[in-house]
Scaffold this motif. Structure first.
Motif, PDB file in Angstrom:
ATOM      1  N   LYS A   1     -44.396 -67.119-111.188  1.00 48.84           N
ATOM      2  CA  LYS A   1     -43.733 -66.285-110.178  1.00 48.84           C
ATOM      3  C   LYS A   1     -44.680 -65.243-109.594  1.00 48.84           C
ATOM      4  CE  LYS A   1     -39.100 -66.756-112.109  1.00 48.84           C
ATOM      5  NZ  LYS A   1     -37.916 -66.034-112.629  1.00 48.84           N
ATOM      6  N   THR A   2     -45.673 -64.839-110.392  1.00 49.37           N
ATOM      7  CA  THR A   2     -46.616 -63.818-109.949  1.00 49.37           C
ATOM      8  C   THR A   2     -48.026 -64.203-110.387  1.00 49.37           C
ATOM      9  OG1 THR A   2     -46.395 -62.528-111.981  1.00 49.37           O
ATOM     10  CG2 THR A   2     -44.876 -61.976-110.194  1.00 49.37           C
TER      11      THR A   2
ATOM     12  N   LYS B   1     -39.108 -67.159-101.898  1.00 50.82           N
ATOM     13  CA  LYS B   1     -38.139 -66.332-102.636  1.00 50.82           C
ATOM     14  C   LYS B   1     -36.979 -67.184-103.149  1.00 50.82           C
ATOM     15  CE  LYS B   1     -39.223 -62.011-100.257  1.00 50.82           C
ATOM     16  NZ  LYS B   1     -38.873 -61.148 -99.129  1.00 50.82           N
TER      17      LYS B   1
ATOM     18  N   GLU C   1     -42.353 -64.432-106.685  1.00 47.81           N
ATOM     19  CA  GLU C   1     -42.227 -63.008-106.357  1.00 47.81           C
ATOM     20  C   GLU C   1     -43.398 -62.459-105.543  1.00 47.81           C
ATOM     21  OE1 GLU C   1     -41.526 -61.026-110.081  1.00 47.81           O
ATOM     22  OE2 GLU C   1     -39.773 -62.273-110.526  1.00 47.81           O
ATOM     23  N   ASP C   2     -44.601 -62.984-105.744  1.00 46.81           N
ATOM     24  CA  ASP C   2     -45.759 -62.545-104.961  1.00 46.81           C
ATOM     25  C   ASP C   2     -45.802 -63.344-103.665  1.00 46.81           C
ATOM     26  OD1 ASP C   2     -46.785 -60.567-106.605  1.00 46.81           O
ATOM     27  OD2 ASP C   2     -48.003 -61.960-107.777  1.00 46.81           O
TER      28      ASP C   2
END
Length: 200
Positions: free
Chosen positions: A3-4, A129, A134-135
């Motif tokens: 996610k990041t 998203k 998330e990034d």
């Protein structure tokens, strides 16, 4: 799918840039023919560049419109050619998906040149998203999804210069190309996820 991604992890990835052919368009008379080439594609990458303003309250006009296929980059120098009607036609064509990252500001900048009704634009920040990423910056998405990093060194350079440097040309083409590569990889990874276009 992560996610990041941290700055440290990103810095360890190999640097990558667009390696296809790039056409820098400074002659208005060539635009119609080049747009016809782009109209043969159902998906193209999209970005713009504007000369940075270091004066509070001053916003420069969009200087460069970048469009790309997987192997061809097109850099339209708007400060020299103006916003050609053929480009307006392309950006209003709902049957051609224009893929980008953080494109709302790009569209606002283009609308200051010539008001038009954009259609077929896909904002990858909205798309990722939906799948929990998330990034959402272009640089971090390239790291997370494509496992390489792209240079942002030329971002604040003078996009209204008489001649673009080779580094500027590669940087500008890479940003539009990365968008289309991200789209291809994400739609392959998440085939059931609905791709929505930006509403007008």
């Amino acid at each position: 799918m992560q996610k990041t991604i941290s700055k440290e992890a990103l810095s360890e990835l190999p640097l990558q840039h667009f390696e296809g052919d790039v056409v820098v368009v400074e002659d208005e008379s060539k635009i119609e023919e080049l747009v016809r080439e782009l109209e043969q594609h159902s998906v193209i990458g999209f970005d713009t560049e504007t000369k940075p303003s270091f004066q509070k309250g001053k916003v420069n006009k969009v200087a460069l419109l970048q469009l790309a296929t997987s192997d061809q980059g097109y850099l339209f120098r708007m400060n020299k050619t103006g916003f050609h009607p053929a480009l307006v036609r392309l950006l209003e064509n709902q049957d051609i998906a224009k893929i980008g990252v953080g494109i709302r500001d790009d569209l606002r900048g283009l609308n200051r040149l010539v008001p038009f009704k954009h259609a077929g634009f896909v904002e990858l920040q909205d798309y990722v998203k939906q799948v929990g990423i998330e990034d959402t910056s272009l640089r971090k998405l390239a790291g997370l999804v494509l496992h390489f990093r792209v240079s942002k060194r030329q971002r604040l350079s003078n996009w209204e210069a008489p001649h673009l440097t080779p580094s500027q040309v590669i940087y500008a083409a890479t940003d539009a190309w990365v968008a289309i590569e991200l789209y291809k990889k994400l739609t392959a990874l998440f085939p059931k996820e609905e791709v929505q276009t930006l509403s007008i």
